[in-house]
Design an enzyme around this catalytic site. Structure first.
Site, short mmCIF file in Angstrom:
data_model
loop_
_atom_site.label_atom_id
_atom_site.label_comp_id
_atom_site.label_asym_id
_atom_site.label_seq_id
_atom_site.Cartn_x
_atom_site.Cartn_y
_atom_site.Cartn_z
N HIS A 362 29.88 31.54 30.37
CA HIS A 362 31.06 31.66 31.36
C HIS A 362 31.59 33.14 31.18
O HIS A 362 32.61 33.21 31.72
CB HIS A 362 32.25 30.52 31.29
CG HIS A 362 31.74 29.15 31.70
ND1 HIS A 362 32.17 28.98 32.95
CD2 HIS A 362 31.23 28.25 31.03
CE1 HIS A 362 31.36 27.55 32.98
NE2 HIS A 362 31.09 27.10 31.94
N LYS A 553 46.21 33.55 38.40
CA LYS A 553 44.98 33.17 37.35
C LYS A 553 45.85 33.72 35.96
O LYS A 553 46.96 34.01 35.95
CB LYS A 553 43.99 34.27 37.49
CG LYS A 553 44.53 36.00 37.74
CD LYS A 553 43.17 36.73 38.23
CE LYS A 553 42.95 36.58 39.78
NZ LYS A 553 41.55 36.05 39.88
N ARG A 554 44.94 33.40 34.87
CA ARG A 554 45.54 33.75 33.65
C ARG A 554 45.84 35.04 33.46
O ARG A 554 45.05 36.01 34.26
CB ARG A 554 44.37 33.33 32.61
CG ARG A 554 44.18 31.81 32.29
CD ARG A 554 45.73 31.26 31.67
NE ARG A 554 45.76 31.66 30.35
CZ ARG A 554 45.78 30.71 29.58
NH1 ARG A 554 45.61 29.49 29.40
NH2 ARG A 554 46.06 31.33 28.26
N LYS A 559 41.73 41.15 34.23
CA LYS A 559 42.07 40.82 35.39
C LYS A 559 43.13 41.66 36.18
O LYS A 559 43.18 41.59 37.19
CB LYS A 559 42.64 39.52 35.31
CG LYS A 559 41.65 38.22 34.84
CD LYS A 559 42.19 36.94 34.81
CE LYS A 559 41.45 35.85 34.02
NZ LYS A 559 40.53 35.52 34.82
N THR A 661 36.98 31.68 40.66
CA THR A 661 37.01 30.36 41.54
C THR A 661 38.18 30.39 42.49
O THR A 661 38.26 29.94 43.56
CB THR A 661 36.79 29.12 40.62
OG1 THR A 661 37.84 29.10 39.83
CG2 THR A 661 35.28 28.63 40.41
N LYS A 665 38.88 29.62 46.58
CA LYS A 665 39.70 28.80 47.16
C LYS A 665 40.64 29.39 48.27
O LYS A 665 40.87 28.81 49.15
CB LYS A 665 40.52 28.08 45.97
CG LYS A 665 40.23 27.25 44.96
CD LYS A 665 40.70 27.11 43.87
CE LYS A 665 39.99 26.46 42.73
NZ LYS A 665 40.74 26.53 41.48
C1 GLS Z 1 35.51 31.71 32.80
C2 GLS Z 1 35.53 33.07 33.54
O1 GLS Z 1 36.56 33.99 33.09
C3 GLS Z 1 35.67 32.92 35.12
O2 GLS Z 1 35.35 34.16 35.85
C4 GLS Z 1 34.79 31.69 35.71
O3 GLS Z 1 34.93 31.50 37.10
C5 GLS Z 1 35.21 30.37 34.96
C6 GLS Z 1 34.10 29.24 35.39
O4 GLS Z 1 33.03 29.68 35.31
O5 GLS Z 1 34.98 30.79 33.57
N1 GLS Z 1 35.14 31.89 31.53
C7 GLS Z 1 36.22 31.81 30.60
O6 GLS Z 1 36.12 31.54 29.48
N2 GLS Z 1 37.39 31.23 31.25
C8 GLS Z 1 37.13 31.29 32.61
O7 GLS Z 1 37.67 30.85 33.38
#
Ligand code: GLS
Length: 818
Positions: A362, A553-554, A559, A661, A665
């Site tokens: 990921h 988002k976080r 980001k 994601t 959405k």
């Molecule tokens: C993450 C990625 O940073 C995201 O881009 C991704 O959409 C998500 C799900 O695959 O996984 N990896 C991570 O460690 N946190 C995330 O949200």
């Protein structure tokens, strides 16, 4: 259509059950009950059905004999369950009526539910969407996670600074949807030593004698299949001390020390580690990981054997998907059981385990790639460390065979990273020990192949796959946006809920003036709903006719929430200093948690809050520009914000966001994306077309080239006056009157700090893209068309499609309808 729960709904029986739970579980009476009690009683009554169906699904011979997938994840960010379960059960309307007869408003009751925040961000939420889709598509599955006592911390702001408080997601009376399964409890060992012994056949064997044992208690949450009869378990393990506790110490009369093991064991699943995309390497975290894996692997084997299958057939019937490297120790754990308990040969054990496990990567961020010190591993899990060395020995043999004499390749591919302290690289262990590895968006997978694992890709051709992420249309359109759902269904029917590609049928209405008006009317109503929420919860007035520009988002430097902030600063500056500057009114909406240990992320939150405070109260600005940072971002907030978004900010440095994601959405709900060529943005652009998205900034190759050449943020700072002015606003006391320099951390990171994520390099292009958005919004008709096309063309990003991709290309799984 098959019979569904819906058709069996008996209102009188349901109401009797609600009454029963009010009295027996909540010790209250209908006349006295508050909303809280009514909500719990309703959930207990509904859970009767889901628990019964969970058991029936589990006992169904068709399920027992089918190949199934086990989704192992340290995080499942499930969000509130009640509304979603009602939709899947097909009971939303019926229960609305039944509760109304008690004088209770269902919508209000649903607002009562706390979010189970058992995950950090996208990775955990993806796991939740995948469980929903597995059940909707009826692919036999069990989700395995941890039953944290405290979920992700609750966030509040104190003078603009993030404060963290523990998140208690379960009620004192319990969480109605879950059911405890004491008969599934497992014992888990830690520490101790490995012993060699000779078995009855005179063979040398090894076994692990743990020094500490704890108990894993199983809690099942029902994952309800949409409009079908399947309910799969999300099985969450809670760590408990084994009773009686340390007898040895007890005999010594050391009562307090004996209790200590209880306290230690109780701590293991106390709290979710609050880091997203970051590995902190703490011992307790490794203990959590092993605890999760040991319980889950033992349970998978128990199910397999209880159904009468031979251990030798494990890989034929079970696939185990590792959600990132967090559950990697499941691999040596399964091998340990096959070798030490079933006494299989290495080759036989390896043949099974390497065909059972698959791994999803990921992230490419180096700081998120887990490694564990050899010493810690050896102390905590001595037998597993031996097995990891054995795996590595064979891997090194393969590498040496493929690239004779190439020491560099051995060094790079080794599971053991040499250095002052040897460390175990969990990603290497995964790639070497699984039958499939996948990235989460097309571009991410290409980068995994090209930059992260190029040699592995050569060594194991065909092992690396792509499965582009997706989101569940039930929660992220039908439930969170009932008005848009109704409008869509009035045009194309309800088939899209299970087959999101059908949204394409909306395309033919994109130019229809009436539909455009209806679509924008729904958006306006959703913006009004958010406006009301903000007024009520934050005491802030925003204008629902303004552009709602959303970044949720976080908080992470990659980001680039601070790029968004710089743009806001540039608008503020121009509004005040340039009489000719005009813009569409805009509300910038942020919601985001920073990891408690991530200082700079917390400084960025502070800066945004301080800038917001000033701008929102500046009479020169009025309604034109507002900045809202909504505290305590969580799934239930996303459900209100996403339907209200006009603009979706997806502005990560190219190559850093594996997928995203939230981007899916918001586009699905008719927001236009302003984004970089990163993660799934690339595929969203492919789907919606270049005219319906605002792409800006350096692409991956340009980012890499610039960094190779030597990036200097001052080049941009010195040559771009708007950038310099905007950034310098953070240096003085403009936003922190009387306290100059309070916001300097953010500015410093972008200048002297080297700007590792190229914020300044992308600033000018970002400002331009934002200018195009401003202009476009002025033409409401064409904006409406673009928004409609975004909804119509995002069907690809259903997690149902992702799950079908996994089932067909990785798990070789067939649906089993019941
Ligand atoms: C993450 C990625 O940073 C995201 O881009 C991704 O959409 C998500 C799900 O695959 O996984 N990896 C991570 O460690 N946190 C995330 O949200």
């Amino acid at each position: 259509m098959k019979s569904t729960v819906n058709k069996r709904f008996n209102k009188t029986a349901f109401q009797a059950a609600v009454n029963k739970y009010l009295v027996t579980k909540l010790a209250t009476l209908p006349e006295q009950a508050d909303a809280h009690a009514w909500r719990l009683a309703m959930e207990y009554a509904l859970a009767e059905t889901t628990t019964m169906n969970l058991l029936a699904t589990e006992q169904d011979p068709k399920i027992k004999n089918a190949r199934s997938v086990n989704y192992l994840s340290l995080e499942f960010l499930i969000g509130r369950l009640t509304g979603n379960n009602l939709i899947s059960m097909g009971l939303y309307e019926e229960v609305t009526v039944a509760m109304a007869e008690f004088g209770q408003n269902l919508t209000d009751l649903l607002e009562e539910e706390r979010d189970p925040a058992l995950g950090n961000g996208g990775l955990g939420r993806l796991a939740a969407c995948f469980m929903d889709s597995l059940a909707a598509e009826e692919y036999p599955a069990v989700g395995y996670g941890l039953h944290y006592e405290y979920g992700l911390f609750k966030q509040s702001f104190n003078d603009g600074r993030q404060q963290e408080a523990p998140d208690v997601w379960r009620d004192e009376t319990g969480y109605p949807w879950e059911v405890i399964r004491p008969e599934l409890a497992q014992k888990v060992g830690f520490y101790g030593k490995v012993e060699e012994y000779t078995d009855n056949d005179g063979l040398n064997q090894r076994r692990w004698l743990p020094g500490l044992q704890v108990e894993g208690m199983a809690w099942d949450l029902p994952i309800v299949g949409y409009n079908n009869n399947s309910v799969y378990p999300l099985r969450l393990w809670e760590c408990r001390a084994l009773a009686p506790f340390s007898l040895e110490r007890f005999d010594e009369g050391n009562y307090v020390a004996a209790q200590a093991s209880h306290i230690q064991a109780g701590n293991l699943t106390k709290v979710l580690y609050p880091n997203d995309n970051h590995d902190k390497g703490k011992e307790l975290r490794l203990m959590q990981q092993y605890f999760h894996c040991a319980c889950s692997v033992a349970d998978i084997l128990r199910r397999h054997q209880a159904a009468g299958h031979s251990i030798l057939d494990l890989a034929k019937l079970e696939s185990i998907q590792l959600n990132d490297t967090h559950p990697t120790i499941a691999i040596p754990e399964l091998l340990r059981i096959l070798l030490d308990e079933h006494h299989l040969s290495w080759d036989d054990a390896w043949a099974i385990s390497s065909k059972t496990f698959a791994y999803t990567n990921h992230t490419l961020l180096p700081e998120a790639l887990e490694t564990w010190g050899e010493q810690l591993m050896t102390t905590l899990l001595p037998r597993h460390m031996e097995i990891i060395f054995d795996i590595n020995l064979r891997l090194m043999g393969e590498v040496a065979h493929k690239w004779p004499g190439d020491i560099e390749k051995l060094r790079k591919l080794s599971i053991i990273q040499e250095g002052d302290e040897r460390r175990v690289r969990m990603a290497n262990l995964c790639v070497a020990s699984t039958y499939a590895v996948n990235g989460v968006a097309a571009m991410h997978t290409e980068l995994v192949k090209r930059d992260l694992f190029p040699e592995f890709n050569e060594l194991f051709p065909g092992r690396l796959h792509n499965v582009t992420n997706g989101v569940t249309p039930r929660r992220w359109l039908k439930f969170c946006n009932p008005k848009l759902s109704a409008l869509i269904s009035s045009k194309i029917g309800t088939g899209w809920i299970k087959d999101l590609g059908q949204l394409q049928k909306l395309e033919k209405f994109a130019d229809d003036s009436q539909f455009q008006m209806d679509f924008m009317c729904v958006k306006k109503a959703n913006k009004q709903r958010l406006t009301d929420w903000v007024a009520e919860n934050m005491g802030l007035t925003i204008n629902p006719d303004a552009i709602f520009d959303v970044q949720i988002k976080r908080l992470h430097e990659y980001k680039r929430q601070h790029l968004n902030l710089l743009h806001i600063l540039s608008l503020y500056h121009r509004l005040i200093n340039d009489a000719d500057f005009k813009m569409q009114p805009r509300v910038f909406i942020f919601a985001s948690k920073a990891a408690p240990g991530y200082e700079l992320a917390k400084e960025i939150i502070f800066a945004i809050n301080k800038v917001a405070e000033k701008i929102n109260n500046d009479p020169r600005i009025g309604d034109t520009l507002k900045v809202v940072f909504i505290p305590d971002y969580r799934v239930s907030l996303a459900e209100i914000i996403i339907p209200a978004a006009d603009v979706s900010e997806q502005i990560s440095t190219a190559g850093k966001e594996a997928s995203g994601t939230g981007n899916m959405k918001m586009a699905l709900n008719g927001a236009l994306t302003v984004g970089t060529m990163d993660g799934a943005n690339v595929e969203i652009r492919e789907e919606v077309g270049d005219d319906n998205i605002f792409i800006f900034g350096l692409n991956v190759d340009e980012v890499q080239a610039l960094q190779a050449k030597g990036y200097n943020p001052y080049d941009y700072y010195n040559s771009d006056q708007l950038l310099r002015t905007s950034l310098d606003l953070l240096a003085g006391d403009e936003f922190t009157p009387g306290q100059p320099g309070l916001l300097n951390a953010t500015r410093h990171s972008l200048l002297a700090g080297g700007d590792p994520y190229l914020v300044l390099a992308d600033f000018a292009d970002y400002v331009q893209a934002q200018g195009r958005i401003d202009k476009q919004y002025g033409d409401q008709k064409s904006w409406a068309k673009m928004a409609i096309l975004n909804t119509a063309r995002n069907g690809k990003f259903s997690s149902d499609r992702s799950i079908r991709d996994y089932a067909n290309n990785i798990w070789q799984l067939n649906a089993v309808s019941r």
